[in-house]
Design a protein around this motif. Structure first.
Motif, PDB file in Angstrom:
ATOM      1  N   THR A  54       1.167  -1.051  -0.195  1.00 55.54           N
ATOM      2  CA  THR A  54      -0.059   0.173   0.110  1.00 55.54           C
ATOM      3  C   THR A  54       0.336   1.244  -0.061  1.00 55.54           C
ATOM      4  N   ALA A  55       0.162   2.013  -0.161  1.00 50.52           N
ATOM      5  CA  ALA A  55       1.081   4.051  -0.440  1.00 50.52           C
ATOM      6  C   ALA A  55       1.529   3.827   1.419  1.00 50.52           C
ATOM      7  N   ASN A  56       1.295   2.809   2.539  1.00 52.65           N
ATOM      8  CA  ASN A  56       1.812   3.196   3.559  1.00 52.65           C
ATOM      9  C   ASN A  56       2.990   2.092   4.055  1.00 52.65           C
ATOM     10  N   GLY A  57       3.102   1.078   2.827  1.00 49.57           N
ATOM     11  CA  GLY A  57       4.335   0.128   3.117  1.00 49.57           C
ATOM     12  C   GLY A  57       3.649  -0.783   3.482  1.00 49.57           C
ATOM     13  N   ASP A  58       2.298  -1.207   3.685  1.00 52.99           N
ATOM     14  CA  ASP A  58       1.694  -2.154   3.747  1.00 52.99           C
ATOM     15  C   ASP A  58       1.778  -3.232   2.791  1.00 52.99           C
ATOM     16  N   LEU A  59       2.398  -4.916   3.571  1.00 47.90           N
ATOM     17  CA  LEU A  59       2.142  -5.642   2.364  1.00 47.90           C
ATOM     18  C   LEU A  59       0.854  -6.541   2.204  1.00 47.90           C
ATOM     19  N   LEU A  60       0.435  -6.666   1.322  1.00 48.15           N
ATOM     20  CA  LEU A  60      -0.636  -6.857   0.611  1.00 48.15           C
ATOM     21  C   LEU A  60      -0.762  -7.961   0.074  1.00 48.15           C
ATOM     22  N   LYS A  61       0.183  -8.094  -0.494  1.00 51.15           N
ATOM     23  CA  LYS A  61       0.549  -9.948  -1.383  1.00 51.15           C
ATOM     24  C   LYS A  61       2.446  -9.898  -1.596  1.00 51.15           C
ATOM     25  N   GLU A  62       2.925 -10.910  -1.600  1.00 54.15           N
ATOM     26  CA  GLU A  62       4.143 -11.219  -1.916  1.00 54.15           C
ATOM     27  C   GLU A  62       4.933 -12.863  -2.791  1.00 54.15           C
ATOM     28  N   GLN A  63       4.329 -12.598  -4.021  1.00 53.31           N
ATOM     29  CA  GLN A  63       4.515 -14.184  -4.637  1.00 53.31           C
ATOM     30  C   GLN A  63       6.317 -13.692  -5.495  1.00 53.31           C
ATOM     31  N   GLN A  64       7.031 -14.946  -6.323  1.00 54.87           N
ATOM     32  CA  GLN A  64       7.226 -15.564  -6.482  1.00 54.87           C
ATOM     33  C   GLN A  64       7.123 -15.654  -8.113  1.00 54.87           C
ATOM     34  N   GLY A  65       7.524 -15.370  -9.200  1.00 59.58           N
ATOM     35  CA  GLY A  65       7.687 -14.727 -10.821  1.00 59.58           C
ATOM     36  C   GLY A  65       6.621 -14.010 -11.139  1.00 59.58           C
ATOM     37  N   SER A  66       4.853 -14.448 -10.783  1.00 67.90           N
ATOM     38  CA  SER A  66       4.065 -13.688 -10.943  1.00 67.90           C
ATOM     39  C   SER A  66       3.145 -13.650  -9.295  1.00 67.90           C
ATOM     40  N   LEU A  67       2.310 -12.701 -10.186  1.00 71.35           N
ATOM     41  CA  LEU A  67       1.751 -12.306  -9.252  1.00 71.35           C
ATOM     42  C   LEU A  67      -0.315 -11.397  -9.707  1.00 71.35           C
ATOM     43  N   THR A  68      -1.204 -12.056  -9.363  1.00 70.29           N
ATOM     44  CA  THR A  68      -2.038 -11.650  -9.153  1.00 70.29           C
ATOM     45  C   THR A  68      -2.620 -10.524  -7.890  1.00 70.29           C
ATOM     46  N   TYR A  69      -3.422  -9.786  -8.346  1.00 72.27           N
ATOM     47  CA  TYR A  69      -4.349  -9.038  -7.294  1.00 72.27           C
ATOM     48  C   TYR A  69      -5.513  -8.136  -7.356  1.00 72.27           C
ATOM     49  N   LEU A  70      -6.681  -8.190  -6.641  1.00 69.31           N
ATOM     50  CA  LEU A  70      -7.397  -7.436  -7.509  1.00 69.31           C
ATOM     51  C   LEU A  70      -7.877  -5.867  -5.979  1.00 69.31           C
ATOM     52  N   MET A  71      -7.081  -5.428  -7.019  1.00 70.26           N
ATOM     53  CA  MET A  71      -7.107  -3.573  -6.004  1.00 70.26           C
ATOM     54  C   MET A  71      -8.144  -2.861  -6.087  1.00 70.26           C
ATOM     55  N   LYS A  72      -7.920  -2.140  -4.775  1.00 71.56           N
ATOM     56  CA  LYS A  72      -9.684  -1.267  -5.026  1.00 71.56           C
ATOM     57  C   LYS A  72      -9.249  -0.463  -5.340  1.00 71.56           C
ATOM     58  N   ARG A  73      -9.520   0.661  -6.123  1.00 67.19           N
ATOM     59  CA  ARG A  73     -10.108   1.710  -6.540  1.00 67.19           C
ATOM     60  C   ARG A  73      -9.452   2.997  -5.483  1.00 67.19           C
ATOM     61  N   HIS A  74      -9.887   2.785  -4.519  1.00 65.82           N
ATOM     62  CA  HIS A  74      -9.990   4.376  -3.861  1.00 65.82           C
ATOM     63  C   HIS A  74      -9.847   3.854  -2.587  1.00 65.82           C
TER      64      HIS A  74
END
Length: 164
Positions: A54-74
């Motif tokens: 996140t903008a605050n530096g909180d880890l949302l997801k971590e993966q190796q090689g590839s990553l997919t994530y559904l980001m909130k727009r706001h």
């Protein structure tokens, strides 16, 4: 016969008004964009570590090689979500990519024709549909490719020739 025609016209007019009212109380960008946006990252080399923060530096997801994530727009009313993508691997130069919100064209122009003031001031800002999240390297977030550059080894640096 005249009553039947009048009833048909009234029914048609009522349906048209309901459709128009529905369009006026919705946000165009919320309909088209939704409140989330797909992030899909592929790193080279495939062993690279990908971290989404996140903008605050909180880890949302971590993966190796590839990553997919559904980001909130706001993150709130009239506040677009910001993210940071970090990609790294030993022996390679790490990359950091900012994912920043920008105003959607559907929010700006779509509400002019469909959503109106309610879309501009209420629906799209509350749902986040007014935002599109863009990568600082100008790639599309649903197909983001990150290639890390190999760092020069001490042996390579020893053999390097200075160019003026």
């Amino acid at each position: 016969m005249r009553n039947i025609t009048t009833n048909i016209l009234q029914t048609h007019t009522l349906k048209t008004m309901l459709v128009a009212l529905t369009l006026l109380v919705t946000g165009c960008s919320s309909i088209v964009n939704g409140s989330t946006q797909q992030l899909s990252v592929k790193a080279t080399p495939e062993q690279a570590h990908i971290r989404l923060l996140t903008a605050n530096g909180d880890l949302l997801k971590e993966q190796q090689g590839s990553l997919t994530y559904l980001m909130k727009r706001h993150t709130g009313y009239f506040e677009g979500a910001e993210y940071k993508l970090e990609v790294g691997y030993d022996g390679y130069q790490s990359q950091s990519i900012e994912l920043m919100p920008t105003t959607s064209g559907w929010y700006l122009a779509g509400n002019l024709f469909f959503g109106g003031l309610i879309g501009w001031l209420v629906v799209d800002p509350l749902t986040g549909g007014m935002w599109v999240i863009e990568a600082s390297n100008q790639q599309e977030t649903d197909a983001l490719n990150v290639t890390l550059l190999k760092m020069a080894s001490p042996e390579m640096m020893e053999n390097a020739v200075k160019v003026n």
